[in-house]
Design a protein around this motif. Structure first.
Motif, short mmCIF file in Angstrom:
data_model
loop_
_atom_site.label_atom_id
_atom_site.label_comp_id
_atom_site.label_asym_id
_atom_site.label_seq_id
_atom_site.Cartn_x
_atom_site.Cartn_y
_atom_site.Cartn_z
N ILE A 288 32.46 -39.90 57.09
CA ILE A 288 31.73 -38.69 57.48
C ILE A 288 31.42 -37.90 56.21
N THR A 289 30.14 -37.81 55.88
CA THR A 289 29.73 -37.15 54.64
C THR A 289 28.89 -35.90 54.89
N TRP A 290 28.75 -35.50 56.15
CA TRP A 290 27.91 -34.37 56.52
C TRP A 290 28.79 -33.21 57.01
N PRO A 291 28.27 -32.00 56.89
CA PRO A 291 29.04 -30.83 57.35
C PRO A 291 28.94 -30.63 58.87
N SER A 292 29.91 -29.96 59.42
CA SER A 292 29.89 -29.57 60.83
C SER A 292 30.17 -28.07 60.89
N ARG A 293 29.15 -27.31 61.25
CA ARG A 293 29.32 -25.84 61.35
C ARG A 293 30.32 -25.49 62.45
N LYS A 294 30.25 -26.23 63.54
CA LYS A 294 31.14 -25.96 64.68
C LYS A 294 32.61 -26.07 64.26
N GLU A 295 32.93 -27.12 63.51
CA GLU A 295 34.32 -27.36 63.10
C GLU A 295 34.66 -26.77 61.73
N GLU A 296 33.63 -26.25 61.06
CA GLU A 296 33.78 -25.70 59.71
C GLU A 296 34.36 -26.73 58.75
N THR A 297 33.80 -27.95 58.86
CA THR A 297 34.24 -29.03 57.99
C THR A 297 33.09 -29.50 57.11
N GLY A 298 33.44 -30.15 56.02
CA GLY A 298 32.46 -30.67 55.09
C GLY A 298 32.67 -32.15 54.85
N TRP A 299 32.35 -32.59 53.64
CA TRP A 299 32.47 -33.99 53.26
C TRP A 299 33.86 -34.51 53.58
N LYS B 203 43.22 -45.45 54.31
CA LYS B 203 44.69 -45.36 54.45
C LYS B 203 45.18 -43.95 54.14
N HIS B 204 44.51 -43.30 53.20
CA HIS B 204 44.88 -41.93 52.81
C HIS B 204 44.33 -40.89 53.78
N TRP B 205 43.09 -41.07 54.25
CA TRP B 205 42.39 -40.03 55.01
C TRP B 205 41.60 -40.64 56.17
N PRO B 206 42.26 -41.21 57.20
CA PRO B 206 41.53 -41.87 58.30
C PRO B 206 40.65 -40.92 59.10
N GLN B 207 41.03 -39.66 59.20
CA GLN B 207 40.23 -38.70 59.98
C GLN B 207 38.89 -38.38 59.31
N GLY B 208 38.67 -38.88 58.11
CA GLY B 208 37.40 -38.70 57.43
C GLY B 208 36.36 -39.74 57.82
N TYR B 209 36.72 -40.64 58.72
CA TYR B 209 35.83 -41.70 59.17
C TYR B 209 35.58 -41.57 60.67
N ARG B 210 34.53 -42.24 61.15
CA ARG B 210 34.25 -42.26 62.59
C ARG B 210 33.79 -43.64 63.01
N TRP B 211 34.07 -43.95 64.28
CA TRP B 211 33.59 -45.20 64.88
C TRP B 211 32.22 -44.92 65.48
N THR B 212 31.24 -45.72 65.11
CA THR B 212 29.87 -45.52 65.61
C THR B 212 29.71 -45.95 67.07
N CYS B 213 30.64 -46.71 67.60
CA CYS B 213 30.54 -47.17 68.99
C CYS B 213 30.91 -46.08 70.00
N CYS B 214 31.78 -45.17 69.61
CA CYS B 214 32.26 -44.18 70.57
C CYS B 214 32.33 -42.75 70.01
N GLY B 215 32.17 -42.59 68.71
CA GLY B 215 32.18 -41.26 68.12
C GLY B 215 33.56 -40.66 67.94
N THR B 216 34.61 -41.47 68.02
CA THR B 216 35.95 -40.94 67.75
C THR B 216 36.22 -41.06 66.26
N ASP B 217 37.07 -40.17 65.74
CA ASP B 217 37.37 -40.25 64.32
C ASP B 217 38.36 -41.37 64.06
N GLY B 218 38.39 -41.84 62.84
CA GLY B 218 39.21 -42.98 62.47
C GLY B 218 40.70 -42.78 62.64
N GLY B 219 41.14 -41.53 62.69
CA GLY B 219 42.56 -41.25 62.86
C GLY B 219 43.01 -41.32 64.31
#
Length: 174
Positions: free
Chosen positions: A48-59, A87-103
């Motif tokens: 996930i390399t884009w910001p989310s205003r709703k969650e106030e998250t970035g890269w 392995k260090h930051w799984p929540q920084g990824y997402r599955w394109t099949c369902c939109g859940t984060d990697g963590g």
């Protein structure tokens, strides 16, 4: 995941591991596809390399004020290697099949687009996702064209009744 040639494996394991896996067309995230509920992700695991205003998250799906440091760590400490960084930051990824984060490894809630039945509560109940969940707007779902369900293969009166009871008991939307 690797070829079954013992001579190749014994001769040079590090080389065997990378060469044979690549030859089979495997992806670095294949080992993370399996979920605790028995389902399996069928999409890609992407950073996930884009910001989310709703969650106030970035890269990297971290707090905006920490994203520059996390990106620097990804590039310098992990050499932009997704397998190591995951392995260090799984929540920084997402599955394109369902939109859940990697963590989140509980299950792949694809709502009917996957090769096997969806295991989510709503599909078991035979109901489409409510607006509050479908229009969630989280960074992990952003830009994906996800199904609302229900997956017709997942309907189960008994499992659906238990899912509805459990959701009501815990104050979750049904």
């Amino acid at each position: 995941m690797y070829c079954s040639t013992p001579e190749c494996q014994r001769a040079d394991w590090p080389k065997h591991k990378t060469v044979c896996q690549t030859e089979k067309g495997s992806k670095w995230y294949d080992r993370h596809r399996f979920c605790r509920d028995g389902s399996k992700h069928h999409g890609k695991l992407e950073l996930i390399t884009w910001p989310s205003r709703k969650e106030e998250t970035g890269w990297g799906h971290c707090f905006e004020d920490e994203s520059a440091d996390l990106k620097k760590k990804y590039e310098q400490e992990y050499g932009s290697n997704d397998a190591k960084f995951f392995k260090h930051w799984p929540q920084g990824y997402r599955w394109t099949c369902c939109g859940t984060d990697g963590g989140m490894s509980w299950g792949c809630d694809h709502h009917g687009t996957g090769p096997s039945p969806c295991t989510c509560d709503f599909c078991k109940m035979g109901r489409p996702l409510p607006d509050s969940i479908y229009n969630d707007g989280s960074a992990s779902r952003m830009g994906l064209n996800l199904s609302r369900g229900p997956d017709p293969r997942s309907g189960n009166r008994l499992a659906g009744a238990f899912a509805a009871m459990g959701r009501e008991m815990f104050g979750m939307e049904t």
